[in-house]
Scaffold this active site. Sequence first.
Site, PDB file in Angstrom:
ATOM      1  N   HIS A  64       0.841  -1.214   0.000  1.00 16.44           N
ATOM      2  CA  HIS A  64       0.000   0.000   0.000  1.00 16.44           C
ATOM      3  C   HIS A  64       0.866   1.250   0.000  1.00 16.44           C
ATOM      4  CE1 HIS A  64      -3.939   2.030   1.157  1.00 16.44           C
ATOM      5  NE2 HIS A  64      -3.041   3.008   1.088  1.00 16.44           N
ATOM      6  N   HIS A  66       1.223   5.342  -2.209  1.00 10.24           N
ATOM      7  CA  HIS A  66       0.706   6.279  -3.222  1.00 10.24           C
ATOM      8  C   HIS A  66       1.916   6.841  -3.961  1.00 10.24           C
ATOM      9  CE1 HIS A  66      -3.431   6.587  -1.393  1.00 10.24           C
ATOM     10  NE2 HIS A  66      -2.753   6.032  -0.400  1.00 10.24           N
ATOM     11  N   GLN A 159      -9.586   9.425  -5.060  1.00 15.61           N
ATOM     12  CA  GLN A 159      -9.257  10.172  -3.827  1.00 15.61           C
ATOM     13  C   GLN A 159     -10.380  11.100  -3.369  1.00 15.61           C
ATOM     14  OE1 GLN A 159      -5.961  10.690  -1.549  1.00 15.61           O
ATOM     15  NE2 GLN A 159      -8.002  10.890  -0.693  1.00 15.61           N
ATOM     16  N   HIS A 217      -9.725   2.069   0.392  1.00 19.75           N
ATOM     17  CA  HIS A 217      -9.440   2.885   1.574  1.00 19.75           C
ATOM     18  C   HIS A 217     -10.741   2.890   2.373  1.00 19.75           C
ATOM     19  CE1 HIS A 217      -5.860   4.231  -0.472  1.00 19.75           C
ATOM     20  NE2 HIS A 217      -5.536   5.040   0.509  1.00 19.75           N
ATOM     21  N   GLU A 220     -11.124   5.209   7.086  1.00 15.93           N
ATOM     22  CA  GLU A 220      -9.897   5.867   7.557  1.00 15.93           C
ATOM     23  C   GLU A 220     -10.294   7.184   8.222  1.00 15.93           C
ATOM     24  OE1 GLU A 220      -7.056   7.127   4.627  1.00 15.93           O
ATOM     25  OE2 GLU A 220      -5.420   7.212   6.093  1.00 15.93           O
ATOM     26  N   ASP A 316       2.360   3.505   2.726  1.00 15.61           N
ATOM     27  CA  ASP A 316       1.383   4.548   2.399  1.00 15.61           C
ATOM     28  C   ASP A 316       2.007   5.794   1.780  1.00 15.61           C
ATOM     29  OD1 ASP A 316      -1.314   5.186   2.149  1.00 15.61           O
ATOM     30  OD2 ASP A 316      -1.532   5.950   4.190  1.00 15.61           O
TER      31      ASP A 316
HETATM   32  N1  17E Z   1      -5.179   9.395   0.661  1.00 13.55           N
HETATM   33  C1  17E Z   1      -6.001   8.901   1.602  1.00 13.55           C
HETATM   34  O1  17E Z   1      -7.221   8.966   1.443  1.00 13.55           O
HETATM   35  N2  17E Z   1      -5.487   8.315   2.700  1.00 13.55           N
HETATM   36  C2  17E Z   1      -4.184   8.239   2.869  1.00 13.55           C
HETATM   37  N3  17E Z   1      -3.687   7.681   3.983  1.00 13.55           N
HETATM   38  C3  17E Z   1      -3.304   8.758   1.887  1.00 13.55           C
HETATM   39  C4  17E Z   1      -3.840   9.334   0.792  1.00 13.55           C
HETATM   40  C5  17E Z   1      -1.837   8.664   2.072  1.00 13.55           C
HETATM   41 FE   FE2 Z   2      -3.513   5.047   1.433  1.00  7.35          FE
END
Ligand code: 17E
Ligand code: FE2
Length: 433
Positions: A64, A66, A159, A217, A220, A316
């Site tokens: 994982h 980006h 995103q 995702h 989070e 990440d």
């Molecule tokens: N974008 C997101 O939604 N969550 C993350 N932890 C990162 C990017 C790094």
């Molecule tokens: Fe991520």
Amino acid sequence: MRIDNIRLHDQQGLFDIEINDGVFSAISPAGSLRKEPSRKEPSRDADVIDGNGQLALPPFVDPHVHLDTALTAGEPVWNRSGTLFEGIQNWSERKKTLTRDDVKQRASKALEWYIAQGVQHVRSHVDTTDPSLTALHGLLELREEVKGLIDIQLVAFPQEGIPSYPKGAELMEEALKLGADVVGGIPHFEYTREYGLESLKTVFELAEKYDRLIDIHCDEIDDDQSRFVETVATMALERSMGHRVTASHTTAMHSYNNAYVFKLMRLLKHSGIHFIANPVTNLNLQGRMDTYPKRRGITRIPELLEAGVNACFGQDDIVDQWFPMQGCNMLQVLFTGLVGCQMTGFDQINQGIDLITRNSAQCLNIQDSYGIDIGKPGNLILLDSETVFDAVRRQASVTHSIRHGKLIASTKPARTMLHRENGSKEVSLAYTL
Ligand code: 17E
Ligand code: FE2
């Protein structure tokens, strides 16, 4: 190629390993391959590496990351609140200035750092909430250019949401047609809970239509009411595709009440989905609205493992809006994760290596071609350490990375001398229990 005198995880003694035509062809007690008269000796010295008693492992995996946002910390502004949400806002500004070359140059540097430190498999999310899909075009080109050195899976990652972003679903589909390997999602970020559920329907439909893996995702956020993981697991279970589905981050699980988690675990086990925690990043991003005590930002890794659910650790971020300091060192990720999860029993540390190797390979669905086993691709790394425990404890360097029977990276470990009036002596930082 032959690699002599190496140690294997959880096995006694020294071994020699032979790789022929890029595939492991022999793994035998040290010396035995060399004595066999019928066996053809490798023709050049360069074809034999003396492992010197070092630990051999299958290559590290980062499941994982980006890559499109790598090396953009502070652009256009630093993330002052340290939250996920400010990071997304700042990135959306930086995103407007992307070019293919910009993406490729930054990601190439990150990939060099991976290769240098023994990582040979990476899954990278790529933001598809960009009408031109610039980052995806750049990373698709790069994936081809580096495939001799490192395998890259690309996730079509919305995103800024799917229903919450103009043409969000169309852009996802376009990304899959262009060659993204995995379908992503971000249900907790959608405008409403209903949009979150709708986004998951889109994700599963696209994955079925294009025969792709899923990595979402998921939850989070520190909101204990963010419960999309139960929907992800149920959708995976009902389609019998749990082994192809991953829930990343799931930091809200940290805040769920124990009665709900007790119920949830049964479903997670039945579904067979995988989990990825990103300990460094989420220790940084989560708990930012708390005063004291501040919550930790990591999902319930020891409990998931205990329940027989597959889980692993990812990095990440590489110097970006969400974490400004990592550099593709998976032992650093593991060390932080073990501390953050309070997994510091001897067995937890010793078996913890699976969290950046075997478990991650399973999550990426590459387990059939992964591992030091006869008949599998001849990929391995050597560490400046005799044991996993010691390697994790001091984040030992990867001295050799071998891919399909060829050396692709080597590192000279540091040597330290202590100087006294009566002379100098070398000091070793290794400690073998
Ligand atoms: N974008 C997101 O939604 N969550 C993350 N932890 C990162 C990017 C790094
Ligand atoms: Fe991520």
